[in-house]
Design a protein around this motif. Structure first.
Motif, short mmCIF file in Angstrom:
data_model
loop_
_atom_site.label_atom_id
_atom_site.label_comp_id
_atom_site.label_asym_id
_atom_site.label_seq_id
_atom_site.Cartn_x
_atom_site.Cartn_y
_atom_site.Cartn_z
N SER A 16 0.84 -1.20 0.00
CA SER A 16 0.00 0.00 0.00
C SER A 16 0.87 1.24 0.00
N ILE A 17 1.92 1.21 0.83
CA ILE A 17 2.81 2.37 0.91
C ILE A 17 3.49 2.60 -0.44
N TYR A 18 4.05 1.54 -1.01
CA TYR A 18 4.70 1.69 -2.32
C TYR A 18 3.71 2.16 -3.38
N GLY A 19 2.52 1.61 -3.33
CA GLY A 19 1.52 1.95 -4.34
C GLY A 19 1.18 3.43 -4.32
N LEU A 20 1.03 3.98 -3.11
CA LEU A 20 0.70 5.41 -3.01
C LEU A 20 1.81 6.27 -3.59
N ILE A 21 3.05 5.85 -3.39
CA ILE A 21 4.16 6.64 -3.97
C ILE A 21 4.17 6.44 -5.49
N THR A 159 -5.50 3.45 2.58
CA THR A 159 -5.11 3.36 1.17
C THR A 159 -6.32 3.10 0.29
N ILE A 160 -7.18 2.18 0.74
CA ILE A 160 -8.36 1.87 -0.07
C ILE A 160 -9.25 3.10 -0.21
N ILE A 161 -9.43 3.83 0.88
CA ILE A 161 -10.27 5.04 0.81
C ILE A 161 -9.66 6.05 -0.17
N LEU A 162 -8.36 6.28 -0.02
CA LEU A 162 -7.71 7.26 -0.91
C LEU A 162 -7.80 6.83 -2.36
N MET A 163 -7.61 5.54 -2.60
CA MET A 163 -7.71 5.03 -3.97
C MET A 163 -9.10 5.28 -4.53
N GLY A 164 -10.11 5.09 -3.69
CA GLY A 164 -11.49 5.31 -4.13
C GLY A 164 -11.70 6.75 -4.53
N ILE A 165 -11.28 7.66 -3.66
CA ILE A 165 -11.44 9.09 -3.95
C ILE A 165 -10.68 9.45 -5.23
N PHE A 166 -9.47 8.94 -5.29
CA PHE A 166 -8.60 9.26 -6.40
C PHE A 166 -9.17 8.75 -7.73
#
Lengths: 303, 239
Positions: A16-21, A159-166
């Motif tokens: 999740s951390i790598y994915g966000l970067i 991460t899942i929430i941020l991915m959804g918004i994004f």
């Protein structure tokens, strides 16, 4: 089996951390065709801002969820400013010049940010008290008890929430459409009355704020940071973006998860010293068979 | 309305426009014909602000626009459909149209505007969820024109709308250009290599040779001009 599940949980958290970067790398690549080598250091800045604000708010004795929310917001805002400034100072003046120019500028920016933090914050490793404790335990009757800490749950859920918004932002809003249009044809996008420079700036702002969230997670997860963490994390996230197919947003997330899983599985079953070698070897093998990464698609244009 | 005076544009050291003077009046269809490399597309890109004019002025309703950014020029009501259509191939037809409406008060009248485009080009309505890249050349041209119309332009700049399109569709596209001009009151500045069609449609026309306007006149006059017949209409009189 229990051990495998434990490594799976650890891998998903790290992924999740790598994915966000990785999203920051892939977005910037998509829109201006440049690898932003300073992005790892933007992540490092995010981690430092998060650490400093954790310490400040920790002294006030506010409840944990409120601290988390405040730190999240502060880290995102500060780091977004850094990302925006880097773009304005180091990349925008070079737009339209030869392809390597912004790349070199990005490497320079990376060194500048590292040294700036080293001078401003000192070179020593900065520790932080763990804020989260405890977790859920599974398979209590077996030999190996699988622990999913509350922190891991927090990281994955956030991460899942941020991915959804994004994802919503990119697929459904005017801004997202303008961004995807810029990716394909910047001149045409401008001819429709869209401010391309602003769209690019916003891309940097979004990428940087996602990286800052990853930075905050990193502080919480590892408990120590220094001015150099951006380098390796940045290279890993870049690898993740390439693995998933650079330019593809779901690809960045998938790539992040894969790199996280490869690392933890390799550390768990083979050797912890060679985990980075494993991650990069997989990249090489994948690129031989899928030159555009897993979800990257070669451009098929009808003329 | 749109006044181009003595415009010179360079690509590095190479001069593409050598002092172009063109007027486009409100409500007109003005055609610009010329061969490959004459500077037609350069002129449109200069009007749109993508290329900067080194010398000369461009005014729109008296306002100087030659050094503005492309997106600000669209805000004023000058929208271009560039050569080769430049559809966003990975976006759907509807997304392409939505992008066109970006400046138009953020698509406030989106529903009525998109309906007008679908009435003009019904085929786009059937294809609205398809990706732009899957359309045929003619359909892409319709989409490109429709996308430009979504910004509610006062002047529409069209660059080679007939390029690479089946002859049957060319007629349809020219008919709709006329319709856009007459029904929707949009002034048209048309750049074409298909000189016969462009002159037939035009109220007035200009001929561009090597970055300079050499001949100007009404569309009918230019159609009868011997030099133009020899240079641009060869064989065109057969049909």
């Amino acid at each position: 089996m229990e051990y495998f599940i434990q490594q799976l949980v650890n891998g998903i958290t790290l992924g999740s951390i790598y994915g966000l970067i990785a999203i920051g790398y892939t977005m910037v690549y998509g829109i201006i065709g440049m690898i932003n080598f300073a992005h790892g250091d933007i992540f490092m800045i995010g981690a430092f801002v998060a650490l400093i604000s954790f310490i400040i708010f920790g002294l006030t004795g506010v409840a944990l969820p409120i601290i988390l929310l405040l730190v999240l917001l502060i880290a995102m805002i500060f780091t977004a400013c850094y990302g925006w400034t880097v773009e304005k100072l180091a990349y925008k003046p070079l737009r339209g010049s030869f392809r390597l120019a912004p790349l070199i500028s990005a490497l320079g920016m990376s060194i500048v940010l590292q040294n700036y933090v080293q001078v401003a914050q000192g070179a020593r490793v900065k520790p932080m008290q763990p804020l989260f404790s405890g977790g859920l335990e599974f398979f209590k009757n077996s030999e190996f008890i699988v622990t999913v800490s509350y922190l891991q749950i927090f990281i994955v859920v956030l991460t899942i929430i941020l991915m959804g918004i994004f994802t919503y932002l990119i697929t459904k809003t005017d801004l997202g459409r303008a961004q995807r249009a810029c990716e394909q044809d910047r001149t045409m996008t401008a001819l429709l009355g869209i401010n391309v420079d602003r769209t690019i700036s916003i891309t940097f702002i979004i990428g940087s704020s996602l990286a800052s969230v990853a930075g905050m997670m990193f502080v919480l997860y590892y408990g120590v940071i220094d001015f150099y963490i951006g380098f390796l994390a940045g290279i890993k996230a870049f690898t993740a973006a390439v693995l998933g197919g650079i330019g593809s947003l779901p690809g960045a997330m998938l790539g992040g998860l894969l790199i996280g899983l490869i690392e933890t599985m390799w550390s768990g079953y083979v050797s912890i010293e060679y985990k980075d070698v494993a991650a990069f070897s997989v990249l090489i093998v994948v690129l031989i068979f899928f030159p555009t990464g897993f979800l990257g698609k070669p451009d098929i244009e009808k003329v | 309305m749109l006044k181009i005076s003595n415009v010179e544009t360079f690509y590095g050291k190479i001069q593409a426009l050598r002092g172009v003077d063109i007027d486009v009046n409100d409500g007109e269809i003005v055609s610009l014909i010329g061969s490959n490399g004459a500077g037609k597309s350069t002129l449109l890109m200069t009007i749109s602000g993508v290329n900067k004019a080194r010398n000369g002025n461009i005014t729109f309703n008296g306002e100087k626009i030659e050094n503005r950014d492309p997106h600000k020029i669209v805000d004023l009501g000058i929208c271009q459909v560039p050569e080769g259509r430049r559809i966003f191939s990975r976006l759907t037809v509807e997304e392409n149209l939505r992008l066109g409406a970006y400046t138009n008060e953020q698509g406030k009248h989106f529903e009525t505007d998109i309906k007008e485009v679908y009435d003009l080009f019904p085929v786009l309505s059937d294809r609205k969820t398809q990706r732009g890249g899957t359309l045929s050349g003619g359909e892409q041209q319709m989409l490109a024109i429709g996308r430009a119309l979504m910004s509610k332009p006062k002047v529409l700049l069209l660059d080679e709308p007939s390029l690479g399109i089946a002859p049957k569709l060319v007629n349809q596209i020219f008919a709709s250009i006329k319709n856009i001009n007459k029904e929707k009151n949009v002034t048209i500045f048309l750049v074409e290599q298909n000189a016969k069609k462009a002159l037939e449609l035009a109220d007035r026309a200009y001929v561009l040779v090597n970055g300079k306007v050499t001949i100007m006149g009404s569309g009918q006059e230019l159609l009868k001009n011997k030099d133009i017949q020899a240079a641009y209409l060869e064989g065109g009189t057969k049909n």
